[in-house]
Design an enzyme around this catalytic site. Structure first.
Site, PDB file in Angstrom:
ATOM      1  N   GLN A 288      49.319 -10.934 115.554  1.00 59.98           N
ATOM      2  CA  GLN A 288      49.614  -9.673 114.893  1.00 59.98           C
ATOM      3  C   GLN A 288      50.937  -9.748 114.152  1.00 59.98           C
ATOM      4  O   GLN A 288      51.807 -10.541 114.499  1.00 59.98           O
ATOM      5  CB  GLN A 288      49.705  -8.541 115.940  1.00 59.98           C
ATOM      6  CG  GLN A 288      48.458  -8.365 116.766  1.00 59.98           C
ATOM      7  CD  GLN A 288      48.687  -7.538 118.019  1.00 59.98           C
ATOM      8  OE1 GLN A 288      48.139  -6.475 118.151  1.00 59.98           O
ATOM      9  NE2 GLN A 288      49.491  -8.016 118.953  1.00 59.98           N
TER      10      GLN A 288
ATOM     11  N   GLU B   4      53.702  -2.462 125.340  1.00 56.74           N
ATOM     12  CA  GLU B   4      54.998  -1.784 125.257  1.00 56.74           C
ATOM     13  C   GLU B   4      55.444  -1.220 126.607  1.00 56.74           C
ATOM     14  O   GLU B   4      56.616  -0.882 126.783  1.00 56.74           O
ATOM     15  CB  GLU B   4      54.962  -0.675 124.216  1.00 56.74           C
ATOM     16  CG  GLU B   4      54.098   0.505 124.590  1.00 56.74           C
ATOM     17  CD  GLU B   4      54.142   1.600 123.541  1.00 56.74           C
ATOM     18  OE1 GLU B   4      55.066   2.412 123.607  1.00 56.74           O
ATOM     19  OE2 GLU B   4      53.252   1.634 122.675  1.00 56.74           O
TER      20      GLU B   4
ATOM     21  N   ASP C 177      47.937  -8.098 128.355  1.00 54.47           N
ATOM     22  CA  ASP C 177      48.144  -8.048 126.904  1.00 54.47           C
ATOM     23  C   ASP C 177      48.073  -9.457 126.343  1.00 54.47           C
ATOM     24  O   ASP C 177      48.581 -10.412 126.953  1.00 54.47           O
ATOM     25  CB  ASP C 177      49.495  -7.409 126.574  1.00 54.47           C
ATOM     26  CG  ASP C 177      49.576  -6.954 125.129  1.00 54.47           C
ATOM     27  OD1 ASP C 177      49.530  -5.727 124.898  1.00 54.47           O
ATOM     28  OD2 ASP C 177      49.673  -7.805 124.226  1.00 54.47           O
TER      29      ASP C 177
ATOM     30  N   ASP D   7      43.914 -12.801 126.929  1.00 56.59           N
ATOM     31  CA  ASP D   7      42.878 -11.955 126.362  1.00 56.59           C
ATOM     32  C   ASP D   7      42.237 -11.134 127.479  1.00 56.59           C
ATOM     33  O   ASP D   7      41.761 -11.689 128.477  1.00 56.59           O
ATOM     34  CB  ASP D   7      41.835 -12.819 125.665  1.00 56.59           C
ATOM     35  CG  ASP D   7      40.635 -12.014 125.204  1.00 56.59           C
ATOM     36  OD1 ASP D   7      40.823 -11.067 124.435  1.00 56.59           O
ATOM     37  OD2 ASP D   7      39.507 -12.334 125.622  1.00 56.59           O
ATOM     38  N   ALA D   8      42.224  -9.807 127.334  1.00 61.92           N
ATOM     39  CA  ALA D   8      41.738  -8.931 128.406  1.00 61.92           C
ATOM     40  C   ALA D   8      40.265  -9.175 128.713  1.00 61.92           C
ATOM     41  O   ALA D   8      39.838  -9.073 129.867  1.00 61.92           O
ATOM     42  CB  ALA D   8      41.962  -7.473 128.025  1.00 61.92           C
TER      43      ALA D   8
ATOM     44  N   ASP E 161      44.269   0.547 126.254  1.00 57.85           N
ATOM     45  CA  ASP E 161      45.446   0.904 125.451  1.00 57.85           C
ATOM     46  C   ASP E 161      45.599  -0.161 124.374  1.00 57.85           C
ATOM     47  O   ASP E 161      46.568  -0.917 124.344  1.00 57.85           O
ATOM     48  CB  ASP E 161      46.691   0.995 126.333  1.00 57.85           C
ATOM     49  CG  ASP E 161      47.897   1.535 125.583  1.00 57.85           C
ATOM     50  OD1 ASP E 161      47.714   2.132 124.503  1.00 57.85           O
ATOM     51  OD2 ASP E 161      49.032   1.349 126.071  1.00 57.85           O
TER      52      ASP E 161
END
Length: 339
Positions: A62, A117, A137, A168-169, A186
């Site tokens: 990202q 976060e 996350d 990776d979830a 989330d």
């Protein structure tokens, strides 16, 4: 070639620049008026006056920016999209976390997909019944700089109840043998080429996520913009997709000022949501440490009372979210831009 990016100056006159990044920032005029500009749609933009740029970078997954804005405080921007703002993130995170935990009879274990976060974990850890929170996350860089700059979540990151996993979830959930009372999505919004859109699909919900819930388990996810003009981007299809997998599904919305829109969440379970609205305040008083800033019984009733346009759209939606038939909100992730 990069897309044309318009940088607004303090005198009101735009200047056109070439930029390959969605972090569409940041020049100043002689009066040091700095602005960040987010493209919401092809013909709609949203600008923020800045104090400073705290961090910009590109991870494997990202593009990331942490900005200090004049109006919303510190804001987290991922792939050109506002994810969280210091002054109003409590609206998003209280709506994401507390309804599911309050509707569950006795939540002890929670798995967070995303949440780097730390704000989702912070809200979960306010509940006295919680024994374990797994935050999974994919992006180490996001987690690292949020831990550094978002000090409001320092206590959550230091909690002995928190297990932080950088992975990776989807892969992590699939390999786990344990089940969870609550699973939270989330996640970043589904953008083309982003890392998250597969975690909104029917196959993921049905084959990987649902088997990891306990019998009374509840799944809740953020579901993108849910305004009059934006609810058909992803909100209605996420809702309809969850209806194909779970017996009971509840959608609710709230206005988040820094998102410049109404936002949507969807929670689902195979058990009915039996708590009466007038019991919510009692459970908050009994279970939650400290004061919530947004959510109470009347505000949740309001959030779950959808206007006619949104209600009809949810009722009539037929699209089921899949990897082959995915909807995306405006914008592109790193993988798309590198193809």
């Amino acid at each position: 070639m990069g897309e044309a990016v318009e940088i607004m100056f303090g005198n009101g006159f735009p200047e056109i620049h070439k930029d390959t990044s969605p972090i569409q920032t940041l020049l100043s005029n002689q009066q040091d008026c700095h602005w960040y500009e987010e493209t919401i749609d092809d013909d709609l933009k949203w600008s923020f006056a800045l104090n400073s740029v705290l961090h910009t970078g590109t991870s494997e997954y990202q593009e990331i920016a942490l900005l200090d804005t004049k109006h919303f405080g510190k804001v987290l921007v991922i792939d050109g999209k506002m994810q969280s703002a210091e002054r109003d993130e409590f609206i998003y995170h209280e709506c994401l976390i507390h309804p599911a935990l309050l509707f569950h009879p006795n939540p002890k274990t929670v798995f967070i997909m995303g949440g780097g976060e730390g704000s989702a974990a912070r809200e979960i850890l306010k509940h006295k019944t919680i024994e374990k929170v797994v935050m999974c996350d994919i992006d180490q860089e996001v987690v690292d700089f949020c831990r550094r700059f978002l000090t409001v979540n320092s206590e959550a990151f230091c909690s002995k109840k928190l297990e932080l996993v950088i992975k990776d979830a989807k892969a992590d959930l699939e390999k786990r043998e344990e089940k969870f009372d609550i699973i939270v999505g989330d996640l970043a919004d589904p953008v083309e080429g982003g890392p998250c859109y597969q975690l909104y699909t029917k196959s993921f919900y049905q084959n990987i996520l649902k088997p990891k819930l306990t019998p009374n388990g509840i799944f809740v996810t953020q579901a993108g913009p849910a305004g009059i003009f934006t609810h058909k981007e992803v909100f209605t299809s996420i809702y309809n997709t969850m209806k194909q997998v779970f017996k009971h599904v509840k959608a609710y919305t709230a206005h988040v000022p820094s998102f410049a829109d109404t936002w949507g969440w969807v929670m689902a379970s195979d058990q009915e949501f039996e708590v009466q609205v007038n019991e919510i305040d009692q459970r908050i008083e009994e279970r939650v440490k400290g004061e919530l800033m947004y959510l109470n019984a009347p505000s949740f009733l309001s959030a779950a009372t959808l206007n006619k346009t949104i209600s009809l759209a949810l009722e009539k939606e037929t699209e089921v979210y899949s990897e082959e038939n995915a909807r995306f909100i405006h914008g592109h992730g790193v993988a798309y831009r590198h193809t």
